[in-house]
Write a protein that holds these residues in place. Structure first.
Motif, PDB file in Angstrom:
ATOM      1  N   THR A 174      -0.456   0.165  -4.516  1.00 23.90           N
ATOM      2  CA  THR A 174      -1.767   0.990  -4.385  1.00 23.90           C
ATOM      3  C   THR A 174      -1.405   2.473  -4.039  1.00 23.90           C
ATOM      4  O   THR A 174      -0.211   2.893  -3.749  1.00 23.90           O
ATOM      5  CB  THR A 174      -2.559   0.507  -3.308  1.00 23.90           C
ATOM      6  OG1 THR A 174      -2.292   0.844  -1.966  1.00 23.90           O
ATOM      7  CG2 THR A 174      -2.817  -1.123  -3.229  1.00 23.90           C
ATOM      8  N   VAL A 233      -6.813   3.659   1.632  1.00 22.63           N
ATOM      9  CA  VAL A 233      -6.637   2.525   2.627  1.00 22.63           C
ATOM     10  C   VAL A 233      -7.749   2.722   3.779  1.00 22.63           C
ATOM     11  O   VAL A 233      -8.272   1.974   4.480  1.00 22.63           O
ATOM     12  CB  VAL A 233      -5.454   2.548   3.386  1.00 22.63           C
ATOM     13  CG1 VAL A 233      -4.408   1.680   2.356  1.00 22.63           C
ATOM     14  CG2 VAL A 233      -4.854   3.795   3.901  1.00 22.63           C
ATOM     15  N   THR A 274       0.854  -1.091   0.167  1.00 19.48           N
ATOM     16  CA  THR A 274       0.104   0.078   0.019  1.00 19.48           C
ATOM     17  C   THR A 274       0.857   1.364   0.027  1.00 19.48           C
ATOM     18  O   THR A 274       1.759   1.424   0.770  1.00 19.48           O
ATOM     19  CB  THR A 274      -0.891   0.055   1.308  1.00 19.48           C
ATOM     20  OG1 THR A 274      -0.244   0.117   2.514  1.00 19.48           O
ATOM     21  CG2 THR A 274      -1.778  -1.085   1.026  1.00 19.48           C
ATOM     22  N   THR A 305      -5.975  -3.398   5.606  1.00 16.72           N
ATOM     23  CA  THR A 305      -5.032  -3.929   4.516  1.00 16.72           C
ATOM     24  C   THR A 305      -4.849  -5.366   4.789  1.00 16.72           C
ATOM     25  O   THR A 305      -4.658  -6.453   4.166  1.00 16.72           O
ATOM     26  CB  THR A 305      -3.580  -3.392   4.571  1.00 16.72           C
ATOM     27  OG1 THR A 305      -3.698  -1.867   4.243  1.00 16.72           O
ATOM     28  CG2 THR A 305      -2.681  -3.853   3.726  1.00 16.72           C
ATOM     29  N   MET A 337     -10.481  -1.500  -0.131  1.00 19.66           N
ATOM     30  CA  MET A 337      -9.369  -2.516   0.070  1.00 19.66           C
ATOM     31  C   MET A 337      -9.708  -4.114   0.108  1.00 19.66           C
ATOM     32  O   MET A 337      -8.541  -4.741  -0.539  1.00 19.66           O
ATOM     33  CB  MET A 337      -8.908  -2.108   1.538  1.00 19.66           C
ATOM     34  CG  MET A 337      -8.101  -0.888   1.790  1.00 19.66           C
ATOM     35  SD  MET A 337      -6.631  -0.626   0.485  1.00 19.66           S
ATOM     36  CE  MET A 337      -5.707  -1.940   1.080  1.00 19.66           C
TER      37      MET A 337
END
Ligand SMILES: NC(=O)c1ccc[n+]([C@@H]2O[C@H](COP(=O)([O-])OP(=O)(O)OC[C@H]3O[C@@H](n4cnc5c(N)ncnc54)[C@H](OP(=O)(O)O)[C@@H]3O)[C@@H](O)[C@H]2O)c1
Length: 263
Positions: free
Chosen positions: A32, A62, A8, A119, A68
């Motif tokens: 991401t 996030v 992320t 996550t 997510m």
């Protein structure tokens, strides 16, 4: 089958440098962020360097739990496995307590703490199947809190606790958990406002001690590869954490000097 690493916050800084390290090591990648042009630029660069590397760019915040989950499900559908998960996305809400409001603290936690949970949850099963590795990017501020970083340090202390518990909970399931505590590293972190947006007009000036991002990424990857429980990145970070642990009177003295004259 090539291993797969999901990161992320790879549009700049530590996340982007980690993506380069994992691509170099033969991983497929999902990365991401919200700044898609930067993510696409990174993808192009990596595909040029490593043509066999398959990359998914995922535009996702996030803080959005559902998005997510979908992003991680999509990446699993494509790559059929997950070997390394790095919860890196984060930013700093800075400022003296009197100049902040409760909502600033809440926003900081939404990204730096709940973003990390969003996550990890959807990825746990796949990490277990691969005996994989989870890493959370904390900060030296997971250990010490200078004036004006209460919101950020609170969030980073919180993920340190999370990492410590998960290390013990997930070890029997074959998942390693590596907490990373960087000191100053060159990135976009210091040109963001307290909503997390990058201020293009803000001049990027790095602290003198700041480590090059690629050096930090190599050290982080090494710690994850070795399935270490934690690693403090940068010599000044190691020094600060050492003082906090073994000579705790020293740092408050320094902080007092730093805020002398401010009222
Ligand atoms: N650099 C340092 O000195 C330092 C020191 C200690 C710890 N850290 C930690 O290292 C991590 C990476 O930061 P960095 O220094 O590399 O800073 P950076 O260059 O600003 O990178 C932060 C990354 O996180 C992403 N991000 C931030 N908020 C997000 C959100 N709500 N949703 C999705 N992505 C988000 C950003 O993507 P978009 O902007 O595209 O959304 C960007 O890719 C952070 O957790 C930070 O706290 C950094």
């Amino acid at each position: 089958m090539r291993p797969h690493c999901y990161i992320t916050g790879a549009s700049s800084g530590i996340g982007a440098a980690l993506a380069k390290e994992y691509a170099k090591d033969g991983y497929n990648l999902t990365f991401t962020g919200r700044r898609v042009p930067l993510l696409n630029q990174l993808k192009q660069e990596l595909v040029g360097l490593y043509p066999d590397c398959k990359i998914i760019v995922s535009q996702v915040d996030v803080c959005d739990e559902k998005a997510m989950s979908e992003s991680i499900a999509d990446s699993l559908k494509q790559f059929q496995r997950l070997d390394v998960l790095i919860a890196n996305a984060g930013y700093v809400v800075g400022g003296e307590f009197k100049n902040l409001q409760t909502k600033d603290y809440r926003n900081q936690f939404e990204t730096n703490v709940f973003g990390v949970l969003h996550t990890i949850y959807p990825a746990l099963k796949s990490l277990e199947e691969s005996n994989g590795s989870l890493s959370i990017i904390g900060s030296v501020n997971s250990y010490l809190t200078p004036p004006t970083v209460s919101a950020y340090a609170m969030s980073k202390y919180a993920v340190r606790s999370l990492g410590e518990a998960l290390y013990h909970e997930l070890k029997p399931k074959g998942i390693s958990v590596t907490m990373i505590y960087p000191g100053f590293v060159k990135s976009d972190i210091r040109i963001r406002n307290k909503q997390g947006a990058v201020l293009e007009r803000k001049k990027k000036s790095e602290p003198k001690l700041a480590m090059d991002t690629d050096v930090a990424a190599r050290q982080i990857k090494r710690a994850i590869d070795k399935r270490k429980q934690e690693a403090v990145i940068t010599w000044h970070g190691k020094f600060a954490v050492w003082f906090k642990r073994f000579c705790p009177v020293f740092l408050p003295y320094l902080f007092r000097l730093q805020s002398r004259g401010k009222k």
